[in-house]
Design a protein around this motif. Structure first.
Motif, PDB file in Angstrom:
ATOM      1  N   GLY A 124       0.829  -1.204   0.000  1.00 36.54           N
ATOM      2  CA  GLY A 124       0.000   0.000   0.000  1.00 36.54           C
ATOM      3  C   GLY A 124       0.857   1.244   0.000  1.00 36.54           C
ATOM      4  O   GLY A 124       1.720   1.422  -0.862  1.00 36.54           O
ATOM      5  N   ASN A 125       0.651   2.096   0.994  1.00 40.41           N
ATOM      6  CA  ASN A 125       1.380   3.368   1.088  1.00 40.41           C
ATOM      7  C   ASN A 125       2.598   3.303   1.987  1.00 40.41           C
ATOM      8  O   ASN A 125       3.110   4.345   2.421  1.00 40.41           O
ATOM      9  N   TYR A 126       3.066   2.072   2.275  1.00 40.01           N
ATOM     10  CA  TYR A 126       4.206   1.922   3.179  1.00 40.01           C
ATOM     11  C   TYR A 126       5.288   1.047   2.561  1.00 40.01           C
ATOM     12  O   TYR A 126       4.992   0.064   1.873  1.00 40.01           O
ATOM     13  N   ALA A 127       6.526   1.404   2.843  1.00 40.86           N
ATOM     14  CA  ALA A 127       7.684   0.593   2.471  1.00 40.86           C
ATOM     15  C   ALA A 127       8.356   0.167   3.768  1.00 40.86           C
ATOM     16  O   ALA A 127       8.740   1.018   4.581  1.00 40.86           O
ATOM     17  N   SER A 128       8.461  -1.151   3.978  1.00 41.22           N
ATOM     18  CA  SER A 128       9.133  -1.681   5.168  1.00 41.22           C
ATOM     19  C   SER A 128      10.534  -2.106   4.766  1.00 41.22           C
ATOM     20  O   SER A 128      10.706  -2.855   3.806  1.00 41.22           O
ATOM     21  N   ILE A 129      11.530  -1.643   5.518  1.00 39.47           N
ATOM     22  CA  ILE A 129      12.929  -1.838   5.140  1.00 39.47           C
ATOM     23  C   ILE A 129      13.734  -2.318   6.345  1.00 39.47           C
ATOM     24  O   ILE A 129      13.965  -1.549   7.285  1.00 39.47           O
ATOM     25  N   PRO A 130      14.176  -3.600   6.350  1.00 41.63           N
ATOM     26  CA  PRO A 130      15.058  -4.050   7.419  1.00 41.63           C
ATOM     27  C   PRO A 130      16.454  -3.472   7.211  1.00 41.63           C
ATOM     28  O   PRO A 130      16.977  -3.486   6.100  1.00 41.63           O
ATOM     29  N   CYS A 131      17.037  -2.964   8.295  1.00 43.88           N
ATOM     30  CA  CYS A 131      18.352  -2.330   8.216  1.00 43.88           C
ATOM     31  C   CYS A 131      19.331  -3.082   9.102  1.00 43.88           C
ATOM     32  O   CYS A 131      19.166  -3.133  10.326  1.00 43.88           O
ATOM     33  N   ARG A 132      20.335  -3.655   8.465  1.00 44.48           N
ATOM     34  CA  ARG A 132      21.272  -4.537   9.156  1.00 44.48           C
ATOM     35  C   ARG A 132      22.043  -3.826  10.263  1.00 44.48           C
ATOM     36  O   ARG A 132      22.054  -4.267  11.409  1.00 44.48           O
ATOM     37  N   ILE A 133      22.721  -2.750   9.945  1.00 42.63           N
ATOM     38  CA  ILE A 133      23.536  -2.058  10.938  1.00 42.63           C
ATOM     39  C   ILE A 133      22.656  -1.344  11.964  1.00 42.63           C
ATOM     40  O   ILE A 133      22.996  -1.256  13.141  1.00 42.63           O
ATOM     41  N   GLY A 134      21.489  -0.876  11.533  1.00 43.51           N
ATOM     42  CA  GLY A 134      20.578  -0.205  12.456  1.00 43.51           C
ATOM     43  C   GLY A 134      19.849  -1.155  13.390  1.00 43.51           C
ATOM     44  O   GLY A 134      19.238  -0.728  14.353  1.00 43.51           O
ATOM     45  N   ASN A 135      19.892  -2.460  13.087  1.00 44.19           N
ATOM     46  CA  ASN A 135      19.174  -3.460  13.892  1.00 44.19           C
ATOM     47  C   ASN A 135      17.707  -3.072  14.059  1.00 44.19           C
ATOM     48  O   ASN A 135      17.153  -3.119  15.157  1.00 44.19           O
ATOM     49  N   ASN A 136      17.077  -2.681  12.948  1.00 43.67           N
ATOM     50  CA  ASN A 136      15.702  -2.202  13.021  1.00 43.67           C
ATOM     51  C   ASN A 136      14.942  -2.494  11.737  1.00 43.67           C
ATOM     52  O   ASN A 136      15.521  -2.879  10.722  1.00 43.67           O
ATOM     53  N   LEU A 137      13.629  -2.298  11.814  1.00 46.13           N
ATOM     54  CA  LEU A 137      12.766  -2.324  10.644  1.00 46.13           C
ATOM     55  C   LEU A 137      12.188  -0.927  10.502  1.00 46.13           C
ATOM     56  O   LEU A 137      11.392  -0.482  11.340  1.00 46.13           O
ATOM     57  N   ALA A 138      12.619  -0.215   9.470  1.00 51.97           N
ATOM     58  CA  ALA A 138      12.116   1.135   9.210  1.00 51.97           C
ATOM     59  C   ALA A 138      10.858   1.023   8.357  1.00 51.97           C
ATOM     60  O   ALA A 138      10.826   0.262   7.388  1.00 51.97           O
ATOM     61  N   VAL A 139       9.837   1.764   8.722  1.00 51.39           N
ATOM     62  CA  VAL A 139       8.602   1.807   7.943  1.00 51.39           C
ATOM     63  C   VAL A 139       8.462   3.238   7.415  1.00 51.39           C
ATOM     64  O   VAL A 139       8.367   4.191   8.188  1.00 51.39           O
ATOM     65  N   ILE A 140       8.483   3.342   6.086  1.00 53.19           N
ATOM     66  CA  ILE A 140       8.457   4.636   5.413  1.00 53.19           C
ATOM     67  C   ILE A 140       7.076   4.868   4.810  1.00 53.19           C
ATOM     68  O   ILE A 140       6.557   4.003   4.099  1.00 53.19           O
TER      69      ILE A 140
END
Length: 191
Positions: free
Chosen positions: A20-36
């Motif tokens: 939909g209107n979101y992009a979910s991006i796992p970030c290795r060094i950030g140890n997180n899942l960013a939701v844009i």
């Protein structure tokens, strides 16, 4: 048309899932899942960033309905997330995928297909299959060695295709007709 940079929340993106209107991006060094939020592609913005003590080296992700399955590479876990509200992700469960604490711990990618999750484990050169017909509590039901460097994964019909990367330029073809007993059919190697 648009750009978003964030050293803390977008540090070494490894995968991307558009829903939909979101992009979910796992970030290795950030140890997180960013939701844009990408509602306006000219002005994307960080809607939320999911972190958890079990999420070390975020690597791959897939989605089934309102559930996101997120791979934690170095501690070989899959984290099940309730993503019914993309701005308020909630951890529901996590489970081990791979031989715990065996070096190298490199669980890489995951895809969802018809009630099952398929994981690549680079360090073990293995394809793992988990039954996700209970989407909130999947469990690993089988594995098959496919050779060195299991990284990318695609499923079509009763075949899983595993692409090698680290230490192997290969494509392995696996018969997944019986999810509890997958069989390696062929491996194509290239220098």
């Amino acid at each position: 048309v648009g750009v978003l940079t964030d050293y803390f929340d977008l540090n070494e993106p490894e995968d991307i899932l558009i829903d939909g209107n979101y992009a979910s991006i796992p970030c290795r060094i950030g140890n997180n899942l960013a939701v844009i939020d990408i509602t306006d592609p000219f002005k994307p913005f960080l809607a939320t960033s999911f972190r958890d003590e079990e999420l070390q080296d975020a690597m791959g992700l897939t989605k089934n309905g309102s559930y996101i399955y997120l791979v934690s590479m170095s501690n070989e876990r899959c984290i099940v997330i309730d993503a019914s509200n993309p701005k308020q992700l909630k951890k529901l469960y996590s489970f081990q995928v791979g031989g715990a604490n065996q070096y190298p711990n490199t669980l890489r990618k995951v895809i969802y297909e018809d009630g099952y999750l398929y994981f690549t484990h680079d360090g073990e050169g293995t394809l793992y299959i988990a039954d996700a017909r209970n989407p909130a509590r999947p469990e690993v039901i089988s594995k098959v060695k496919v050779g060195k460097g299991a990284f990318a994964i695609a499923v079509k019909g009763n075949r899983a295709y595993v692409g090698g990367c680290i230490g192997s330029s290969s494509l392995a073809v696996v018969d997944i007709t019986d999810k509890t007993s997958p069989k390696l059919l062929q491996t194509l190697e290239s220098p």
